[in-house]
Design a protein around this motif. Sequence first.
Motif, PDB file in Angstrom:
ATOM      1  N   TRP A 128       0.854  -1.178   0.000  1.00 16.82           N
ATOM      2  CA  TRP A 128       0.000   0.000   0.000  1.00 16.82           C
ATOM      3  C   TRP A 128       0.890   1.228   0.000  1.00 16.82           C
ATOM      4  O   TRP A 128       1.695   1.431   0.892  1.00 16.82           O
ATOM      5  CB  TRP A 128      -0.904   0.030   1.232  1.00 16.82           C
ATOM      6  N   ARG A 129       0.746   2.055  -1.000  1.00 12.41           N
ATOM      7  CA  ARG A 129       1.562   3.267  -1.121  1.00 12.41           C
ATOM      8  C   ARG A 129       0.752   4.483  -0.703  1.00 12.41           C
ATOM      9  O   ARG A 129      -0.457   4.541  -0.909  1.00 12.41           O
ATOM     10  CB  ARG A 129       2.036   3.436  -2.561  1.00 12.41           C
ATOM     11  N   SER A 135      -2.405   6.458   8.845  1.00  7.24           N
ATOM     12  CA  SER A 135      -3.151   5.750   9.877  1.00  7.24           C
ATOM     13  C   SER A 135      -4.212   6.687  10.455  1.00  7.24           C
ATOM     14  O   SER A 135      -3.917   7.824  10.824  1.00  7.24           O
ATOM     15  CB  SER A 135      -2.203   5.299  10.981  1.00  7.24           C
ATOM     16  N   LEU A 136      -5.438   6.196  10.525  1.00 13.49           N
ATOM     17  CA  LEU A 136      -6.533   6.999  11.070  1.00 13.49           C
ATOM     18  C   LEU A 136      -6.785   6.718  12.540  1.00 13.49           C
ATOM     19  O   LEU A 136      -6.928   7.627  13.343  1.00 13.49           O
ATOM     20  CB  LEU A 136      -7.821   6.734  10.276  1.00 13.49           C
ATOM     21  N   ARG A 137      -6.872   5.436  12.884  1.00 13.77           N
ATOM     22  CA  ARG A 137      -7.218   5.052  14.250  1.00 13.77           C
ATOM     23  C   ARG A 137      -6.567   3.726  14.584  1.00 13.77           C
ATOM     24  O   ARG A 137      -6.407   2.867  13.734  1.00 13.77           O
ATOM     25  CB  ARG A 137      -8.734   4.945  14.362  1.00 13.77           C
ATOM     26  N   LYS A 173      -6.002   4.783   5.741  1.00 12.24           N
ATOM     27  CA  LYS A 173      -6.612   5.399   4.562  1.00 12.24           C
ATOM     28  C   LYS A 173      -5.580   5.463   3.452  1.00 12.24           C
ATOM     29  O   LYS A 173      -4.491   6.003   3.637  1.00 12.24           O
ATOM     30  CB  LYS A 173      -7.111   6.803   4.877  1.00 12.24           C
ATOM     31  N   LEU A 174      -5.938   4.901   2.293  1.00 11.06           N
ATOM     32  CA  LEU A 174      -5.095   4.982   1.107  1.00 11.06           C
ATOM     33  C   LEU A 174      -5.425   6.305   0.409  1.00 11.06           C
ATOM     34  O   LEU A 174      -6.540   6.499  -0.057  1.00 11.06           O
ATOM     35  CB  LEU A 174      -5.350   3.797   0.182  1.00 11.06           C
ATOM     36  N   LEU A 175      -4.477   7.226   0.379  1.00  7.80           N
ATOM     37  CA  LEU A 175      -4.752   8.575  -0.094  1.00  7.80           C
ATOM     38  C   LEU A 175      -5.058   8.636  -1.585  1.00  7.80           C
ATOM     39  O   LEU A 175      -5.863   9.475  -2.009  1.00  7.80           O
ATOM     40  CB  LEU A 175      -3.582   9.490   0.249  1.00  7.80           C
ATOM     41  N   ASP A 176      -4.453   7.784  -2.392  1.00  6.77           N
ATOM     42  CA  ASP A 176      -4.682   7.836  -3.838  1.00  6.77           C
ATOM     43  C   ASP A 176      -6.104   7.419  -4.206  1.00  6.77           C
ATOM     44  O   ASP A 176      -6.749   8.062  -5.032  1.00  6.77           O
ATOM     45  CB  ASP A 176      -3.671   6.951  -4.570  1.00  6.77           C
ATOM     46  N   SER A 177      -6.603   6.347  -3.600  1.00  7.60           N
ATOM     47  CA  SER A 177      -7.939   5.844  -3.922  1.00  7.60           C
ATOM     48  C   SER A 177      -8.994   6.249  -2.901  1.00  7.60           C
ATOM     49  O   SER A 177     -10.170   5.962  -3.101  1.00  7.60           O
ATOM     50  CB  SER A 177      -7.908   4.318  -4.031  1.00  7.60           C
TER      51      SER A 177
END
Length: 77
Positions: free
Chosen positions: A34-35, A39-41, A52-56
Motif C-alpha cells: 500500500w503506497r 493511519s486513522l485510528r 486510509k489509502l490517499l490515492d484511492s
Amino acid sequence: MAQSIHINTMREMLKAGDPVDITLWTKSGQIQRWRNCISLRYDFYKGVRRVKLLDSRQIRTVRDVCIFEINNLTVFL
C-alpha cells in the motif's frame, strides 16, 4: 544491507500522521503493498489499525503484526 526497526518504532511512525508505504500479509496470505497511506485510528486491545489509502481514498483495516515493511524498512517483533 536492509535496515530494520522494532514494531514500536513502526507504530510511532504511523502515529505521526505522515504518508507512508507499507507492505503486509493479507488474511488469505497474499502480500500487498500500500503506497501513500496514513493511519486513522488504532485499537490497542484488538491490535487493529484503520488505514486510509490517499490515492484511492479507501479505508482498510490491518493488524499491526501483519505489517512487515514500512518505507522500505523491515519491521521485527
